[in-house]
Design a protein around this motif. Structure first.
Motif, PDB file in Angstrom:
ATOM      1  N   SER A 143       3.109  -8.809   3.792  1.00 36.45           N
ATOM      2  CA  SER A 143       4.028  -9.939   3.986  1.00 36.45           C
ATOM      3  C   SER A 143       3.784 -10.633   5.319  1.00 36.45           C
ATOM      4  CB  SER A 143       5.477  -9.463   3.895  1.00 36.45           C
ATOM      5  OG  SER A 143       5.732  -8.473   4.883  1.00 36.45           O
ATOM      6  N   LYS A 144       3.282  -9.900   6.308  1.00 34.21           N
ATOM      7  CA  LYS A 144       2.950 -10.471   7.612  1.00 34.21           C
ATOM      8  C   LYS A 144       1.507 -10.095   7.945  1.00 34.21           C
ATOM      9  CE  LYS A 144       7.676 -10.264   9.405  1.00 34.21           C
ATOM     10  NZ  LYS A 144       8.564  -9.722  10.471  1.00 34.21           N
ATOM     11  N   PRO A 145       0.834 -10.902   8.777  1.00 31.44           N
ATOM     12  CA  PRO A 145      -0.563 -10.595   9.104  1.00 31.44           C
ATOM     13  C   PRO A 145      -0.714  -9.190   9.674  1.00 31.44           C
ATOM     14  CG  PRO A 145       0.045 -12.780   9.896  1.00 31.44           C
ATOM     15  CD  PRO A 145       1.313 -12.133   9.428  1.00 31.44           C
ATOM     16  N   LEU A 146      -1.798  -8.538   9.292  1.00 29.00           N
ATOM     17  CA  LEU A 146      -2.105  -7.202   9.797  1.00 29.00           C
ATOM     18  C   LEU A 146      -2.876  -7.353  11.110  1.00 29.00           C
ATOM     19  CD1 LEU A 146      -3.196  -5.535   6.431  1.00 29.00           C
ATOM     20  CD2 LEU A 146      -1.043  -5.204   7.665  1.00 29.00           C
ATOM     21  N   ARG A 147      -2.267  -6.913  12.186  1.00 30.42           N
ATOM     22  CA  ARG A 147      -2.844  -7.110  13.513  1.00 30.42           C
ATOM     23  C   ARG A 147      -3.519  -5.824  13.996  1.00 30.42           C
ATOM     24  NH1 ARG A 147      -0.875 -11.893  14.949  1.00 30.42           N
ATOM     25  NH2 ARG A 147       1.146 -12.559  14.079  1.00 30.42           N
ATOM     26  N   PRO A 148      -4.464  -5.948  14.942  1.00 36.01           N
ATOM     27  CA  PRO A 148      -5.084  -4.751  15.505  1.00 36.01           C
ATOM     28  C   PRO A 148      -4.026  -3.784  16.023  1.00 36.01           C
ATOM     29  CG  PRO A 148      -6.296  -6.704  16.176  1.00 36.01           C
ATOM     30  CD  PRO A 148      -5.072  -7.189  15.462  1.00 36.01           C
ATOM     31  N   GLY A 149      -4.212  -2.529  15.723  1.00 39.98           N
ATOM     32  CA  GLY A 149      -3.260  -1.499  16.098  1.00 39.98           C
ATOM     33  C   GLY A 149      -2.306  -1.104  14.992  1.00 39.98           C
ATOM     34  N   THR A 150      -2.209  -1.934  13.939  1.00 40.00           N
ATOM     35  CA  THR A 150      -1.323  -1.603  12.823  1.00 40.00           C
ATOM     36  C   THR A 150      -1.799  -0.323  12.144  1.00 40.00           C
ATOM     37  OG1 THR A 150      -0.832  -3.939  12.437  1.00 40.00           O
ATOM     38  CG2 THR A 150      -0.348  -2.411  10.645  1.00 40.00           C
ATOM     39  N   GLU A 151      -0.849   0.597  11.909  1.00 42.22           N
ATOM     40  CA  GLU A 151      -1.177   1.841  11.220  1.00 42.22           C
ATOM     41  C   GLU A 151      -0.575   1.821   9.820  1.00 42.22           C
ATOM     42  OE1 GLU A 151       0.325   4.832  13.910  1.00 42.22           O
ATOM     43  OE2 GLU A 151      -1.619   4.961  14.926  1.00 42.22           O
ATOM     44  N   ILE A 152      -1.357   2.310   8.849  1.00 41.37           N
ATOM     45  CA  ILE A 152      -0.985   2.190   7.436  1.00 41.37           C
ATOM     46  C   ILE A 152      -1.158   3.532   6.761  1.00 41.37           C
ATOM     47  CG2 ILE A 152      -1.458   0.950   5.272  1.00 41.37           C
ATOM     48  CD1 ILE A 152      -2.965  -1.135   7.128  1.00 41.37           C
TER      49      ILE A 152
END
Length: 350
Positions: A102-111
């Motif tokens: 839903s929102k841009p995936l930015r560097p540092g995002t953990e999934i």
């Protein structure tokens, strides 16, 4: 080539969204110099001349669609694996991928992706992400257990249990593709046995089909299209098989456009009808005017309008002959694209 020359009207009901029950039951349009013939793919082994070499792409389609959630917020995320960049270990790999949330995936995002965890390392060109995948087992095994079959977007449906087998060739063995080498989907073990019984040699190349195979051509002139890069391997065994075929005066038959791109990318500059072994990447764009080297005959499916795959077929068969064949296939109710029917071009345009 002007892109508009590759355009045609493809009705939605001609797009095959599911495979036939029997792989080899597809129809086969045999493209002649002056007229075409309608048959069945089951005829294919008898159409290949004795002494020929049939080359197939043994790439294996990854379960490249991974569904999960952002750690912390729980927001839904889809990661679509595109190309492996590095493996620090079996359980720690870095990939180029597409990401959707839903929102841009930015560097540092953990999934969290089931048995996998992913960290976005960087944003790259063409909306791609650099993603690190870590698992408590080999990443390849975790992807195979939890990923979804990456059906082409034009099928407009979610993958089903049958796709795990049917969107894979019976001879697939080298992991790496995000799309199937679709001409090979028609081939069965019986097909291969019948070819060998007629004195036809069988060999394999590996070209990992990338997401760019679905990228539409949006420029007016095909020369300006940014061709996607794909990794391939031509083995010593395949190079020797091509040389043996030349020595006995046989034909080299490519099963699919991916095999054409692999062989033509590996052509020997000293003798263009032979190939050199090795691993390499290619951005080869084949369009009318291209002079073929190793490939003499082509089995292929019916491709999207305004696509580089269609441009390759136009180059191989000749633009007028290919356009007539497509018009005839549409009139006669052939099924198009990945799960569709096939076309046999027994000789390239002179």
């Amino acid at each position: 080539m002007k892109t508009e020359l590759l355009d045609y009207l493809l009705p939605e009901d001609r797009i095959a969204t599911h495979p036939l029950e029997d792989r080899s039951a597809s129809r086969l349009l045999v493209v002649g110099r002056t007229e075409n013939r309608h048959g069945s793919f089951r005829e294919f082994p008898e159409l290949v001349p004795e002494g020929a070499l049939v080359v197939l792409n043994d790439t294996r389609v990854l379960r490249a669609r991974l569904l999960g959630h952002k750690r912390g917020t729980g927001g839904a995320v889809e990661i679509f694996l595109v190309r492996k960049l590095r493996a620090d270990s079996d359980a720690d790999e870095t990939w180029l991928a597409l990401g959707r949330s839903s929102k841009p995936l930015r560097p540092g995002t953990e999934i969290d992706l089931g048995p996998l965890s992913a960290t976005v390392l960087a944003r790259e060109e063409d909306a791609l992400l650099r993603v690190r995948l870590v698992a408590g087992e080999p990443v390849s095994r975790a992807v195979e257990r939890s990923g979804r079959v990456p059906l082409p977007p034009y099928m407009r449906r979610a993958d089903e249990p049958a796709d795990a087998q049917r969107y894979q060739t019976v001879f697939a063995r080298e992991d790496g593709s995000v799309a199937a080498p679709t001409a090979g989907l028609h081939v069965t073990d019986e097909t291969l046995a019948r070819l060998r019984a007629r004195g036809v040699e069988i060999a394999f190349t590996t070209l990992h089909v990338g997401l760019g195979t679905f990228r539409p051509v949006t420029v007016e002139d095909l020369d300006e299209h940014p061709m996607h890069e794909e990794d391939l391997v031509v083995s010593e065994e395949l190079a020797a098989a091509v040389s043996r075929t030349r020595e006995r005066g046989g034909s080299v038959v490519a099963v699919g456009t991916t095999v054409v791109r692999a062989l033509e990318s590996a052509r020997d500059s000293r003798d263009p009808r032979r190939v050199l072994p090795g691993a390499r990447s290619t951005r080869l764009l084949i369009q009318p005017g291209y002079e073929f080297g190793p490939v003499d005959a082509l089995l292929t499916n019916f491709h999207m309008p305004k696509s580089t795959l269609l441009a390759l077929v136009y180059a191989f068969a000749g633009s007028e002959r290919a356009a007539r064949a497509y018009a005839e296939a549409l009139r006669e109710g052939y099924r198009f694209l990945s799960y569709g029917d096939a076309m046999w071009i027994p000789e390239r345009a002179s």
